[in-house]
Scaffold this motif. Structure first.
Motif, PDB file in Angstrom:
ATOM      1  N   PRO A   1      47.486  42.906 109.816  1.00 47.75           N
ATOM      2  CA  PRO A   1      46.481  43.895 109.803  1.00 47.75           C
ATOM      3  C   PRO A   1      45.404  43.608 108.786  1.00 47.75           C
ATOM      4  N   LEU A   2      44.298  44.305 109.020  1.00 46.03           N
ATOM      5  CA  LEU A   2      42.962  44.028 108.436  1.00 46.03           C
ATOM      6  C   LEU A   2      42.792  45.030 107.423  1.00 46.03           C
ATOM      7  N   PHE A   3      42.618  44.875 106.133  1.00 46.19           N
ATOM      8  CA  PHE A   3      42.229  45.868 104.946  1.00 46.19           C
ATOM      9  C   PHE A   3      40.738  46.254 105.186  1.00 46.19           C
ATOM     10  N   ARG A   4      40.511  47.504 105.416  1.00 46.06           N
ATOM     11  CA  ARG A   4      39.012  47.790 105.476  1.00 46.06           C
ATOM     12  C   ARG A   4      38.545  47.588 103.753  1.00 46.06           C
ATOM     13  N   LYS A   5      39.472  47.982 102.964  1.00 41.23           N
ATOM     14  CA  LYS A   5      38.966  48.014 101.630  1.00 41.23           C
ATOM     15  C   LYS A   5      38.751  46.487 101.389  1.00 41.23           C
ATOM     16  N   VAL A   6      38.913  45.551 101.954  1.00 43.28           N
ATOM     17  CA  VAL A   6      38.587  44.100 101.792  1.00 43.28           C
ATOM     18  C   VAL A   6      37.579  43.713 102.649  1.00 43.28           C
ATOM     19  N   VAL A   7      37.529  44.050 104.036  1.00 44.45           N
ATOM     20  CA  VAL A   7      36.504  43.806 104.885  1.00 44.45           C
ATOM     21  C   VAL A   7      35.222  44.186 104.578  1.00 44.45           C
ATOM     22  N   GLY A   8      35.375  45.674 104.121  1.00 42.12           N
ATOM     23  CA  GLY A   8      34.167  46.472 103.962  1.00 42.12           C
ATOM     24  C   GLY A   8      34.283  47.743 104.473  1.00 42.12           C
ATOM     25  N   GLY A   9      33.913  48.953 103.833  1.00 39.46           N
ATOM     26  CA  GLY A   9      33.854  50.266 104.706  1.00 39.46           C
ATOM     27  C   GLY A   9      32.955  50.274 105.710  1.00 39.46           C
ATOM     28  N   ASP A  10      31.675  49.821 105.758  1.00 41.71           N
ATOM     29  CA  ASP A  10      30.854  49.629 106.765  1.00 41.71           C
ATOM     30  C   ASP A  10      30.848  48.176 107.194  1.00 41.71           C
ATOM     31  N   LEU A  11      31.206  47.956 108.391  1.00 44.69           N
ATOM     32  CA  LEU A  11      31.389  46.543 108.909  1.00 44.69           C
ATOM     33  C   LEU A  11      29.942  46.003 109.291  1.00 44.69           C
ATOM     34  N   SER A  12      28.995  46.940 109.427  1.00 44.67           N
ATOM     35  CA  SER A  12      27.528  46.625 109.720  1.00 44.67           C
ATOM     36  C   SER A  12      26.790  45.928 108.353  1.00 44.67           C
ATOM     37  N   GLU A  13      27.360  46.125 107.139  1.00 40.30           N
ATOM     38  CA  GLU A  13      26.634  45.756 105.888  1.00 40.30           C
ATOM     39  C   GLU A  13      26.613  44.304 105.901  1.00 40.30           C
ATOM     40  N   ASP A  14      25.762  43.501 105.124  1.00 40.27           N
ATOM     41  CA  ASP A  14      25.684  42.090 104.759  1.00 40.27           C
ATOM     42  C   ASP A  14      26.993  41.711 104.217  1.00 40.27           C
ATOM     43  N   GLY A  15      27.706  42.373 103.238  1.00 34.93           N
ATOM     44  CA  GLY A  15      28.743  42.122 102.606  1.00 34.93           C
ATOM     45  C   GLY A  15      30.014  41.949 103.327  1.00 34.93           C
TER      46      GLY A  15
END
Length: 513
Positions: free
Chosen positions: A364-378
């Motif tokens: 599974p993918l951690f949102r805490k790692v991938v980012g809370g807003d998946l549309s952001e550049d980071g």
């Protein structure tokens, strides 16, 4: 020291450090003229020069190690974090499988970074009696920071490597032995008590609460230290009452310190909100445009098919257990904010249940790692502006609850602290003693609240429950099956802590004992 850690001959160009200070602490107002000040043994007498050394500690912490996940390499030994089963992730796998050696790749990153920060802290502390200033409150604050950062560094070192040398003299090549755990913890306590006495309630002119330590930050880290002290390896249970006392002091004065729980859990891991929350107790703030970058998030948590680095994933059994607990206790909000469950343009979704996605890595993918807003550049890069949290206020609340329970208490305020965290997670009912003991429930809450935040491993070590947790791994786990290697699931210090880097043992062979 074992080596001349930072090779500082005290001729540091202040312009470099002031720039770093500005970026790392969210552009605090630093008024020094960098073109006119040089740092040397004979010139370290002004508060401007002292500030240059102190702000240099943050530069070393961020650029030397904290911007990389390898700074937290030991944390992969817990049951929440894992990595890919192939490619260049062997260092993470060796930690995950408790098979680290002194030659494990990047095992020296946390060691070198922390001792570099300690060297700068020692320089500041050695110079404190020579500082001439009309602003004693500023000098006190800076010296308090030096004590705090030295304590922070020794705490990270001992959590990672166990017994390590204590160096309290700047720029020394003295060959020091490993200290005892009691001596290390006592030194951390002493430094934090000095920091507590010297730091202000609110650090002036910073954009993010906790980006520079306050009196409340020092108290919060004392609570963490005492909670560690009560468990393995020292097991002095008298420290649990002190942990509860210090955490309660922070909670009772949270308004003074500016601490609180951010209402939207997911927003804690967004770039847009990094200046708009008060949950950070101690945090590094990134600024990619300034050259200060977070490289622990974004695409590092995505699979290769999505262009990711396949570096930081969740263990499967941990994910499934958290999902089951969330359904049972009504904390699905936190579960959904912890993991990426929806389909996105870079990867398929994870369905609820035991059926897994079909790409090369099933974790599974951690949102805490991938980012809370998946549309952001980071979220779409390996370089980002996400905060790097070393302590959130939720930990203070749960430290208080757990320490109260472990010290034999049953204070309603401790139950209230526990339930504040659960309520933010989405729970609609409050826990009471009818649901279990305060100790057990608070410890379980930590498991879910801090999933993927590099805390779980150290909780399992201090409670000597690492073997039990690792035995719960899912049979679907693929880490190191490729190399026909089975995990180590029990042992003493070598099981709980990473070995001292070989580069240090080569210089001082006694560190290998």
């Amino acid at each position: 020291m074992i080596r001349n850690i930072f090779k500082i001959n005290l001729w540091i160009n202040l312009s470099v450090i002031v720039l770093s200070a500005c970026t790392i602490v969210s552009c605090s107002n630093l008024e020094e003229d960098p073109s006119e000040v040089q740092l040397g043994e004979s010139t370290l007498t002004s508060d401007d020069a002292l500030e240059a050394v102190v702000t240099g500690m943050y530069r070393e912490l961020m650029e030397g190690g904290a911007q990389w996940a390898q700074f937290q390499l030991a944390a992969f030994g817990g049951d929440d974090l894992t990595t890919h089963s192939a490619s260049n992730k062997i260092a993470y796998r060796e930690s995950d499988w408790r098979r680290q050696t002194s030659n494990t790749e990047n095992i020296e990153m946390a060691y070198n970074t922390c001792y570099d920060v300690i060297t700068l802290a020692n320089i500041a502390l050695d110079a404190q009696d020579n500082i001439i200033s009309t602003d004693q409150s500023k000098v006190d604050r800076l010296i308090g920071e030096a004590y705090f950062m030295r304590a922070f560094s020794y705490m990270h070192l001992t959590k990672t490597y166990g017994r390590i040398p204590i160096q309290l003299v700047s720029n020394s090549n003295e060959d020091l032995p490993k200290a005892t755990f009691l001596d290390i913890y006592s030194q951390i306590e002493s430094d934090l008590l000095y920091a507590e006495a010297l730091l202000p309630d609110v650090y002036p002119d910073v954009a993010v609460v906790g980006s520079r330590p306050s009196n409340g930050t020092a108290k919060a880290f004392l609570a963490r230290l005492y909670l560690m002290w009560g468990g393995y390896p020292i097991k002095d249970e008298s420290k649990y009452a002190l942990a509860a006392e210090k955490a309660k002091e922070v909670i009772d004065n949270e308004g003074t310190y500016g601490f609180g729980l951010h209402s939207n859990f997911r927003e804690l891991w967004t770039e847009a909100n990094r200046f708009n929350q008060n949950e950070s107790v101690f945090t590094l703030v990134s600024c990619t445009s300034c050259g200060v970058r977070n490289r622990t998030m974004g695409m590092l948590g995505m699979p290769s098919e999505a262009g990711g680095w396949t570096e930081i994933f969740s263990e499967i059994a941990f994910f499934e257990d958290m999902q089951e607990d969330a359904i049972k206790n009504g904390t699905e909000n936190r579960f959904n904010d912890t993991y990426v469950l929806e389909a996105i343009d870079r990867a398929p979704s994870y369905p609820v249940g035991s059926e897994w996605a079909t790409w090369s890595d099933p974790h599974p993918l951690f949102r805490k790692v991938v980012g809370g807003d998946l549309s952001e550049d980071g979220s779409k890069s390996t370089i980002s502006d996400y905060n790097i949290y070393f302590m959130r206020y939720a930990e203070v609340l749960l430290n208080y609850a757990e320490a109260t329970g472990r010290s034999g208490g049953n204070d309603p305020a401790a139950w209230a602290a526990l339930n504040r965290v659960r309520n933010r997670a989405g729970a609609t009912t409050e826990l009471t003693s009818e649901d279990g003991t305060l100790t057990e429930l608070a410890f379980l809450e930590r498991k879910w609240e801090f999933a993927g935040e590099y805390l779980r491993m150290f909780d399992l070590v201090r409670t000597e429950t690492l073997s039990e947790a690792l035995a719960n791994r899912s049979p679907v786990e693929t880490v190191d099956i490729k190399n026909n290697t089975v995990p180590i699931t029990s042992g003493g210090e070598e099981f709980y802590f990473s070995p001292i880097p070989q580069s240090e043992i080569d210089i001082s062979p006694g560190l290998g004992d």
